[in-house]
Design an enzyme around this catalytic site. Sequence first.
Site, mmCIF file in Angstrom:
data_model
loop_
_atom_site.group_PDB
_atom_site.id
_atom_site.type_symbol
_atom_site.label_atom_id
_atom_site.label_comp_id
_atom_site.label_asym_id
_atom_site.label_seq_id
_atom_site.Cartn_x
_atom_site.Cartn_y
_atom_site.Cartn_z
ATOM 1 C CE LYS A 119 -3.518 0.208 10.499
ATOM 2 N NZ LYS A 119 -3.967 -0.820 10.328
ATOM 3 C CG ASN A 142 -4.458 4.039 14.603
ATOM 4 O OD1 ASN A 142 -5.367 4.763 15.208
ATOM 5 N ND2 ASN A 142 -4.222 2.872 14.017
ATOM 6 C CG HIS A 187 -12.810 -1.478 11.772
ATOM 7 N ND1 HIS A 187 -12.463 -1.330 13.713
ATOM 8 C CD2 HIS A 187 -11.211 -1.372 11.248
ATOM 9 C CE1 HIS A 187 -10.901 -0.945 13.418
ATOM 10 N NE2 HIS A 187 -10.423 -1.037 12.578
#
Length: 445
Positions: A119, A142, A187
Amino acid sequence: MKGLGGVNKVVVIGLGMTGLSVVHHLLRLSPSMDIKVIDTRDTPPGHDQLPDSVALCCGQWNMDWLLAADMIVASPGIALATPELQTAAHAGVEIVGDIELFARAVDKPVVAITGSNGKSTVTSLVGEMAKEAGINVGVGGNIGFAALDMLINQHDLYVLELSSFQLETTSSLALKAAVYLNLSEDHMDRYPGGLRQYSEAKMRIFHHAELAVFNRDDMATQPDVNTAMTSFGFDDRAYGLVRIEGREWLAVNGEALMPADEIALVGRHNVANSLAALALADAAGIDRAASCRALRRYQGLSHRCQLVVNHAGVRWVNDSKATNLASTQAALSGLSLDGTLHLLVGGDGKGADFSELAPILAEMNVRLYCYGRDREAFLPLAAQSVAVDTLVEATTLAAQQARAGDMIMLSPACASLDQFANFMARGDAFVALAEALKDRIGEMH
Protein backbone atom coordinates in the site's frame (compact mmCIF):
# COMPACT_ATOMS: atom_id res chain seq x y z
CA MET A 1 -21.37 22.72 7.93
CA LYS A 2 -20.73 20.34 5.05
CA GLY A 3 -21.68 16.75 5.84
CA LEU A 4 -22.19 17.39 9.58
CA GLY A 5 -25.57 19.07 9.72
CA GLY A 6 -27.12 18.87 13.17
CA VAL A 7 -23.94 17.61 14.82
CA ASN A 8 -23.04 19.71 17.87
CA LYS A 9 -21.57 17.24 20.37
CA VAL A 10 -18.65 15.09 19.17
CA VAL A 11 -16.53 12.66 21.13
CA VAL A 12 -13.15 11.77 19.61
CA ILE A 13 -11.75 8.38 20.66
CA GLY A 14 -7.96 8.23 20.63
CA LEU A 15 -5.56 11.15 20.45
CA GLY A 16 -2.19 11.16 18.69
CA MET A 17 -1.76 12.53 15.18
CA THR A 18 -5.13 11.32 13.89
CA GLY A 19 -7.12 12.43 16.93
CA LEU A 20 -5.57 15.89 16.87
CA SER A 21 -6.31 16.22 13.16
CA VAL A 22 -9.97 15.42 13.86
CA VAL A 23 -10.19 18.00 16.65
CA HIS A 24 -8.60 20.74 14.54
CA HIS A 25 -10.78 19.89 11.54
CA LEU A 26 -13.98 20.06 13.59
CA LEU A 27 -12.96 23.38 15.11
CA ARG A 28 -12.25 24.77 11.65
CA LEU A 29 -15.78 23.77 10.65
CA SER A 30 -17.40 25.16 13.80
CA PRO A 31 -15.29 26.92 16.47
CA SER A 32 -18.16 26.61 18.95
CA MET A 33 -18.62 22.83 18.56
CA ASP A 34 -18.68 20.82 21.80
CA ILE A 35 -15.72 18.43 21.40
CA LYS A 36 -14.53 15.93 23.97
CA VAL A 37 -11.66 13.43 23.70
CA ILE A 38 -11.36 10.01 25.36
CA ASP A 39 -8.06 8.13 25.38
CA THR A 40 -7.60 5.04 27.54
CA ARG A 41 -3.87 5.73 27.87
CA ASP A 42 -2.88 7.62 31.02
CA THR A 43 -0.76 10.16 29.11
CA PRO A 44 -1.78 10.08 25.44
CA PRO A 45 0.50 11.65 22.82
CA GLY A 46 -0.69 15.11 21.83
CA HIS A 47 -2.57 15.82 25.06
CA ASP A 48 -0.59 19.02 25.55
CA GLN A 49 -1.65 20.27 22.09
CA LEU A 50 -5.38 20.21 22.73
CA PRO A 51 -7.17 23.58 22.82
CA ASP A 52 -8.46 24.60 26.24
CA SER A 53 -12.04 24.30 25.00
CA VAL A 54 -11.66 20.53 24.42
CA ALA A 55 -12.22 18.30 27.46
CA LEU A 56 -10.00 15.21 27.82
CA CYS A 57 -10.71 11.96 29.69
CA CYS A 58 -7.56 9.83 30.12
CA GLY A 59 -7.01 6.29 31.31
CA GLN A 60 -10.61 5.14 31.08
CA TRP A 61 -13.88 5.31 29.17
CA ASN A 62 -16.59 7.88 29.90
CA MET A 63 -19.93 6.34 28.95
CA ASP A 64 -21.88 9.49 29.85
CA TRP A 65 -19.92 11.39 27.18
CA LEU A 66 -20.40 8.65 24.60
CA LEU A 67 -24.13 8.30 25.09
CA ALA A 68 -24.69 12.08 25.02
CA ALA A 69 -22.78 12.53 21.74
CA ASP A 70 -24.30 13.30 18.34
CA MET A 71 -21.28 11.64 16.72
CA ILE A 72 -18.28 9.56 17.80
CA VAL A 73 -15.08 9.76 15.75
CA ALA A 74 -13.08 6.63 16.53
CA SER A 75 -9.37 6.12 15.95
CA PRO A 76 -8.56 3.28 13.51
CA GLY A 77 -6.83 1.52 16.38
CA ILE A 78 -10.10 1.14 18.30
CA ALA A 79 -12.13 -1.86 17.14
CA LEU A 80 -15.82 -1.26 16.53
CA ALA A 81 -16.42 -4.44 18.54
CA THR A 82 -15.18 -2.65 21.67
CA PRO A 83 -18.04 -3.00 24.21
CA GLU A 84 -18.21 0.73 24.93
CA LEU A 85 -18.58 1.55 21.23
CA GLN A 86 -21.13 -1.24 20.80
CA THR A 87 -23.20 0.25 23.62
CA ALA A 88 -23.11 3.69 22.00
CA ALA A 89 -23.96 2.25 18.57
CA HIS A 90 -26.97 0.37 19.98
CA ALA A 91 -28.09 3.67 21.52
CA GLY A 92 -28.14 5.19 18.03
CA VAL A 93 -24.95 7.27 18.15
CA GLU A 94 -23.25 7.56 14.75
CA ILE A 95 -19.67 6.24 14.76
CA VAL A 96 -17.29 7.34 12.00
CA GLY A 97 -13.55 7.68 11.44
CA ASP A 98 -11.35 10.50 10.22
CA ILE A 99 -11.54 9.25 6.62
CA GLU A 100 -15.32 9.57 6.68
CA LEU A 101 -14.96 13.19 7.83
CA PHE A 102 -12.47 13.68 5.01
CA ALA A 103 -14.97 12.18 2.55
CA ARG A 104 -17.66 14.63 3.64
CA ALA A 105 -15.34 17.63 3.27
CA VAL A 106 -13.14 17.00 0.22
CA ASP A 107 -14.10 18.67 -3.08
CA LYS A 108 -11.23 17.52 -5.33
CA PRO A 109 -10.48 14.14 -6.97
CA VAL A 110 -9.27 11.32 -4.72
CA VAL A 111 -7.71 7.94 -5.49
CA ALA A 112 -7.12 5.34 -2.80
CA ILE A 113 -5.13 2.19 -2.19
CA THR A 114 -5.72 -0.78 0.11
CA GLY A 115 -4.36 -4.31 0.37
CA SER A 116 -2.35 -6.45 2.76
CA ASN A 117 1.02 -5.44 1.27
CA GLY A 118 2.46 -2.75 -0.98
CA LYS A 119 0.00 0.00 0.00
CA SER A 120 2.62 2.52 1.03
CA THR A 121 4.76 1.92 -2.03
CA VAL A 122 1.85 2.32 -4.47
CA THR A 123 0.49 5.36 -2.62
CA SER A 124 3.87 7.09 -2.67
CA LEU A 125 4.47 6.10 -6.28
CA VAL A 126 1.17 7.60 -7.48
CA GLY A 127 2.07 10.74 -5.56
CA GLU A 128 5.45 10.88 -7.33
CA MET A 129 3.74 10.40 -10.70
CA ALA A 130 1.43 13.34 -9.96
CA LYS A 131 4.33 15.55 -8.84
CA GLU A 132 6.25 14.65 -11.99
CA ALA A 133 3.24 15.85 -14.00
CA GLY A 134 3.18 19.15 -12.10
CA ILE A 135 0.02 18.38 -10.13
CA ASN A 136 -0.45 19.84 -6.64
CA VAL A 137 -0.98 16.50 -4.85
CA GLY A 138 -1.57 15.51 -1.24
CA VAL A 139 -0.41 12.05 -0.14
CA GLY A 140 -1.49 10.62 3.20
CA GLY A 141 -4.07 8.66 5.15
CA ASN A 142 -2.46 5.58 6.66
CA ILE A 143 0.93 6.92 5.53
CA GLY A 144 2.54 10.26 6.31
CA PHE A 145 0.03 13.06 6.79
CA ALA A 146 -3.34 12.64 8.44
CA ALA A 147 -5.98 12.97 5.71
CA LEU A 148 -7.82 15.85 7.39
CA ASP A 149 -4.64 17.89 7.81
CA MET A 150 -4.06 17.73 4.04
CA LEU A 151 -7.32 19.58 3.37
CA ILE A 152 -5.75 22.77 4.73
CA ASN A 153 -3.40 22.91 1.72
CA GLN A 154 -6.22 22.66 -0.86
CA HIS A 155 -4.53 20.16 -3.15
CA ASP A 156 -5.85 19.43 -6.65
CA LEU A 157 -5.55 15.64 -6.15
CA TYR A 158 -5.44 13.42 -3.08
CA VAL A 159 -3.85 9.98 -2.87
CA LEU A 160 -4.84 7.97 0.20
CA GLU A 161 -3.47 4.78 1.67
CA LEU A 162 -6.33 3.13 3.56
CA SER A 163 -6.13 0.28 6.04
CA SER A 164 -8.96 -2.13 6.77
CA PHE A 165 -9.35 -0.39 10.13
CA GLN A 166 -9.92 2.98 8.45
CA LEU A 167 -12.36 1.53 5.94
CA GLU A 168 -14.51 -0.01 8.68
CA THR A 169 -15.70 3.46 9.68
CA THR A 170 -15.87 4.93 6.16
CA SER A 171 -19.13 4.83 4.20
CA SER A 172 -19.30 7.72 1.71
CA LEU A 173 -15.80 8.14 0.24
CA ALA A 174 -16.24 8.95 -3.48
CA LEU A 175 -13.13 8.00 -5.45
CA LYS A 176 -11.97 8.50 -9.01
CA ALA A 177 -10.37 5.09 -8.68
CA ALA A 178 -9.58 2.56 -5.97
CA VAL A 179 -7.22 -0.40 -5.98
CA TYR A 180 -7.18 -3.53 -3.81
CA LEU A 181 -3.63 -4.82 -4.23
CA ASN A 182 -3.64 -8.24 -2.60
CA LEU A 183 -5.03 -10.31 0.25
CA SER A 184 -3.06 -12.26 2.82
CA GLU A 185 -3.47 -13.10 6.46
CA ASP A 186 -2.97 -10.08 8.71
CA HIS A 187 -4.61 -8.56 11.79
CA MET A 188 -6.34 -11.84 12.57
CA ASP A 189 -6.45 -10.78 16.20
CA ARG A 190 -8.81 -7.97 15.14
CA TYR A 191 -11.04 -10.10 12.89
CA PRO A 192 -12.68 -13.08 14.63
CA GLY A 193 -14.36 -13.85 11.29
CA GLY A 194 -10.92 -14.51 9.81
CA LEU A 195 -9.75 -13.69 6.31
CA ARG A 196 -13.31 -13.25 5.00
CA GLN A 197 -14.13 -10.50 7.53
CA TYR A 198 -10.75 -8.82 6.96
CA SER A 199 -11.31 -8.78 3.19
CA GLU A 200 -14.87 -7.48 3.53
CA ALA A 201 -13.49 -4.45 5.35
CA LYS A 202 -11.05 -3.80 2.52
CA MET A 203 -13.76 -4.22 -0.14
CA ARG A 204 -15.48 -1.15 1.29
CA ILE A 205 -12.97 0.94 -0.70
CA PHE A 206 -14.97 0.18 -3.87
CA HIS A 207 -18.41 1.23 -2.64
CA HIS A 208 -18.37 4.68 -4.25
CA ALA A 209 -15.45 4.36 -6.68
CA GLU A 210 -15.82 5.35 -10.34
CA LEU A 211 -13.19 2.74 -11.26
CA ALA A 212 -12.33 -0.44 -9.36
CA VAL A 213 -8.82 -1.82 -9.92
CA PHE A 214 -8.06 -5.37 -8.77
CA ASN A 215 -5.20 -7.86 -8.97
CA ARG A 216 -6.04 -10.57 -11.49
CA ASP A 217 -3.24 -12.72 -10.04
CA ASP A 218 -5.09 -12.58 -6.70
CA MET A 219 -8.78 -12.93 -7.57
CA ALA A 220 -9.80 -12.47 -3.94
CA THR A 221 -9.34 -8.75 -4.67
CA GLN A 222 -12.01 -8.62 -7.41
CA PRO A 223 -15.10 -6.84 -6.11
CA ASP A 224 -18.74 -7.69 -6.77
CA VAL A 225 -19.80 -4.13 -7.59
CA ASN A 226 -21.70 -2.46 -10.39
CA THR A 227 -18.96 -0.09 -11.49
CA ALA A 228 -16.27 0.16 -14.15
CA MET A 229 -13.38 -2.23 -13.53
CA THR A 230 -9.85 -2.87 -14.71
CA SER A 231 -7.02 -5.02 -13.39
CA PHE A 232 -3.28 -5.50 -13.21
CA GLY A 233 -1.19 -8.64 -13.43
CA PHE A 234 1.68 -10.46 -15.06
CA ASP A 235 -0.02 -11.46 -18.33
CA ASP A 236 -0.65 -9.17 -21.32
CA ARG A 237 -4.19 -8.05 -20.47
CA ALA A 238 -5.25 -4.59 -19.20
CA TYR A 239 -2.35 -3.30 -17.06
CA GLY A 240 0.15 -6.06 -17.64
CA LEU A 241 3.34 -7.16 -19.36
CA VAL A 242 4.36 -7.88 -22.93
CA ARG A 243 7.61 -9.33 -24.22
CA ILE A 244 9.48 -7.59 -27.04
CA GLU A 245 12.65 -9.18 -28.39
CA GLY A 246 13.12 -11.10 -25.16
CA ARG A 247 12.63 -8.08 -22.93
CA GLU A 248 9.66 -7.55 -20.62
CA TRP A 249 7.72 -4.27 -20.93
CA LEU A 250 4.98 -2.64 -18.88
CA ALA A 251 1.91 -2.39 -21.09
CA VAL A 252 -1.69 -1.20 -21.15
CA ASN A 253 -4.04 -3.35 -23.21
CA GLY A 254 -1.02 -4.75 -25.06
CA GLU A 255 0.52 -1.34 -25.80
CA ALA A 256 4.11 -1.28 -24.53
CA LEU A 257 5.02 1.69 -22.30
CA MET A 258 8.50 1.08 -20.89
CA PRO A 259 10.88 -1.81 -20.15
CA ALA A 260 10.18 -3.42 -16.78
CA ASP A 261 13.90 -3.53 -15.98
CA GLU A 262 14.02 0.28 -16.07
CA ILE A 263 11.81 0.57 -12.98
CA ALA A 264 13.94 1.96 -10.16
CA LEU A 265 12.16 -0.14 -7.53
CA VAL A 266 13.67 -3.57 -6.85
CA GLY A 267 11.80 -6.88 -6.84
CA ARG A 268 9.10 -8.70 -8.77
CA HIS A 269 6.39 -7.50 -6.39
CA ASN A 270 7.27 -3.92 -7.31
CA VAL A 271 6.53 -4.64 -10.98
CA ALA A 272 2.97 -5.43 -9.88
CA ASN A 273 2.94 -2.31 -7.68
CA SER A 274 4.05 -0.21 -10.66
CA LEU A 275 1.22 -1.56 -12.83
CA ALA A 276 -1.32 -0.80 -10.09
CA ALA A 277 0.05 2.73 -9.74
CA LEU A 278 -0.21 3.27 -13.50
CA ALA A 279 -3.88 2.28 -13.43
CA LEU A 280 -4.63 4.84 -10.73
CA ALA A 281 -2.53 7.51 -12.41
CA ASP A 282 -4.41 7.05 -15.67
CA ALA A 283 -7.74 7.32 -13.86
CA ALA A 284 -6.57 10.53 -12.19
CA GLY A 285 -5.58 12.06 -15.53
CA ILE A 286 -1.84 11.99 -14.90
CA ASP A 287 0.22 12.15 -18.09
CA ARG A 288 1.65 8.70 -18.88
CA ALA A 289 5.03 10.07 -19.90
CA ALA A 290 5.29 11.68 -16.45
CA SER A 291 4.23 8.41 -14.82
CA CYS A 292 6.98 6.54 -16.65
CA ARG A 293 9.57 9.15 -15.66
CA ALA A 294 8.54 8.68 -12.03
CA LEU A 295 8.87 4.90 -12.37
CA ARG A 296 12.43 5.30 -13.62
CA ARG A 297 13.33 7.67 -10.80
CA TYR A 298 11.47 6.61 -7.65
CA GLN A 299 13.59 4.30 -5.48
CA GLY A 300 11.05 3.56 -2.77
CA LEU A 301 10.45 4.19 0.89
CA SER A 302 12.60 3.65 3.93
CA HIS A 303 12.16 0.34 5.75
CA ARG A 304 11.07 -1.50 2.58
CA CYS A 305 13.86 -3.76 1.27
CA GLN A 306 16.21 -0.83 1.84
CA LEU A 307 19.97 -1.45 1.50
CA VAL A 308 21.36 0.47 4.48
CA VAL A 309 24.97 -0.75 4.80
CA ASN A 310 27.28 -2.54 2.35
CA HIS A 311 30.54 -3.20 4.20
CA ALA A 312 33.18 -5.94 4.29
CA GLY A 313 31.26 -7.83 1.61
CA VAL A 314 28.06 -8.03 3.70
CA ARG A 315 24.86 -6.26 2.73
CA TRP A 316 22.48 -5.12 5.49
CA VAL A 317 18.85 -4.78 4.33
CA ASN A 318 16.14 -3.05 6.33
CA ASP A 319 12.69 -4.46 5.53
CA SER A 320 11.08 -3.50 8.84
CA LYS A 321 7.83 -2.66 7.02
CA ALA A 322 7.34 -6.43 6.61
CA THR A 323 4.79 -6.62 9.42
CA ASN A 324 3.13 -9.80 8.13
CA LEU A 325 3.90 -13.11 6.46
CA ALA A 326 3.15 -12.02 2.89
CA SER A 327 5.51 -9.03 3.12
CA THR A 328 8.38 -11.27 4.11
CA GLN A 329 7.46 -13.74 1.37
CA ALA A 330 7.61 -10.89 -1.16
CA ALA A 331 11.01 -9.79 0.13
CA LEU A 332 12.41 -13.32 -0.23
CA SER A 333 10.87 -13.97 -3.65
CA GLY A 334 13.57 -14.06 -6.31
CA LEU A 335 16.30 -13.05 -3.85
CA SER A 336 19.67 -13.84 -5.43
CA LEU A 337 22.53 -14.38 -3.01
CA ASP A 338 25.94 -16.09 -3.28
CA GLY A 339 26.41 -16.51 0.46
CA THR A 340 24.14 -17.06 3.47
CA LEU A 341 21.02 -15.07 4.27
CA HIS A 342 20.93 -14.13 7.95
CA LEU A 343 17.21 -13.42 8.40
CA LEU A 344 15.89 -11.61 11.48
CA VAL A 345 12.26 -12.54 12.20
CA GLY A 346 9.82 -12.15 15.07
CA GLY A 347 7.85 -9.69 17.13
CA ASP A 348 4.07 -9.67 17.55
CA GLY A 349 2.72 -12.26 15.10
CA LYS A 350 -0.91 -11.11 15.44
CA GLY A 351 -2.12 -14.71 15.47
CA ALA A 352 -0.68 -15.60 12.05
CA ASP A 353 0.47 -19.03 10.88
CA PHE A 354 4.06 -18.76 9.62
CA SER A 355 4.39 -22.32 8.28
CA GLU A 356 4.09 -21.05 4.68
CA LEU A 357 7.61 -19.64 5.01
CA ALA A 358 9.11 -23.11 5.44
CA PRO A 359 9.13 -24.18 1.74
CA ILE A 360 10.59 -20.82 0.69
CA LEU A 361 13.33 -21.01 3.30
CA ALA A 362 14.05 -24.65 2.38
CA GLU A 363 15.27 -23.46 -1.04
CA MET A 364 17.69 -20.94 0.50
CA ASN A 365 20.95 -20.98 2.39
CA VAL A 366 19.50 -19.26 5.42
CA ARG A 367 19.98 -18.84 9.14
CA LEU A 368 17.04 -17.61 11.19
CA TYR A 369 17.47 -15.34 14.18
CA CYS A 370 14.12 -15.42 15.98
CA TYR A 371 13.36 -12.72 18.55
CA GLY A 372 10.47 -11.09 20.35
CA ARG A 373 7.12 -12.28 21.65
CA ASP A 374 6.42 -14.90 18.98
CA ARG A 375 9.98 -16.05 18.31
CA GLU A 376 9.20 -19.70 19.08
CA ALA A 377 6.79 -19.87 16.10
CA PHE A 378 9.70 -19.38 13.68
CA LEU A 379 12.19 -21.90 15.10
CA PRO A 380 10.88 -24.97 13.18
CA LEU A 381 10.91 -23.16 9.81
CA ALA A 382 14.60 -23.62 8.99
CA ALA A 383 17.30 -26.14 9.79
CA GLN A 384 19.51 -23.40 11.24
CA SER A 385 17.56 -21.22 13.67
CA VAL A 386 18.17 -19.69 17.07
CA ALA A 387 15.88 -17.92 19.54
CA VAL A 388 16.89 -14.77 21.43
CA ASP A 389 14.94 -12.14 23.33
CA THR A 390 15.60 -8.89 21.49
CA LEU A 391 16.38 -7.47 18.07
CA VAL A 392 19.70 -6.22 19.45
CA GLU A 393 20.71 -9.77 20.39
CA ALA A 394 19.55 -11.16 17.05
CA THR A 395 21.42 -8.55 15.02
CA THR A 396 24.59 -8.85 17.10
CA LEU A 397 24.62 -12.63 16.68
CA ALA A 398 24.02 -12.33 12.93
CA ALA A 399 26.94 -9.91 12.60
CA GLN A 400 29.20 -12.34 14.43
CA GLN A 401 28.15 -15.22 12.15
CA ALA A 402 28.17 -13.38 8.80
CA ARG A 403 31.05 -13.30 6.34
CA ALA A 404 31.75 -11.72 2.94
CA GLY A 405 29.06 -12.57 0.39
CA ASP A 406 26.29 -12.84 3.03
CA MET A 407 23.25 -10.66 3.65
CA ILE A 408 21.78 -9.65 7.00
CA MET A 409 18.11 -8.84 6.47
CA LEU A 410 15.49 -7.60 8.91
CA SER A 411 12.18 -8.82 7.49
CA PRO A 412 10.29 -9.76 10.64
CA ALA A 413 6.87 -10.93 9.31
CA CYS A 414 5.45 -9.50 12.53
CA ALA A 415 4.26 -6.25 14.04
CA SER A 416 6.77 -4.35 16.15
CA LEU A 417 4.69 -3.31 19.14
CA ASP A 418 6.08 -5.89 21.57
CA GLN A 419 9.42 -4.04 21.58
CA PHE A 420 9.05 -0.82 19.53
CA ALA A 421 6.63 2.06 19.08
CA ASN A 422 6.18 1.21 15.38
CA PHE A 423 7.93 -0.43 12.43
CA MET A 424 9.84 2.79 11.70
CA ALA A 425 11.41 2.78 15.17
CA ARG A 426 12.28 -0.89 14.69
CA GLY A 427 13.90 -0.15 11.32
CA ASP A 428 15.79 2.83 12.70
CA ALA A 429 17.13 0.64 15.51
CA PHE A 430 18.31 -1.94 12.97
CA VAL A 431 20.03 0.72 10.84
CA ALA A 432 21.83 2.04 13.93
CA LEU A 433 22.88 -1.50 14.83
CA ALA A 434 24.14 -2.10 11.28
CA GLU A 435 26.37 0.97 11.51
CA ALA A 436 27.60 -0.01 14.97
CA LEU A 437 28.23 -3.68 14.18
CA LYS A 438 29.49 -3.59 10.58
CA ASP A 439 33.11 -3.86 11.66
CA ARG A 440 32.41 -6.93 13.80
CA ILE A 441 31.55 -9.16 10.84
CA GLY A 442 32.69 -12.74 11.24
CA GLU A 443 33.91 -12.51 14.84
CA MET A 444 32.79 -16.09 15.48
CA HIS A 445 34.62 -17.53 12.44
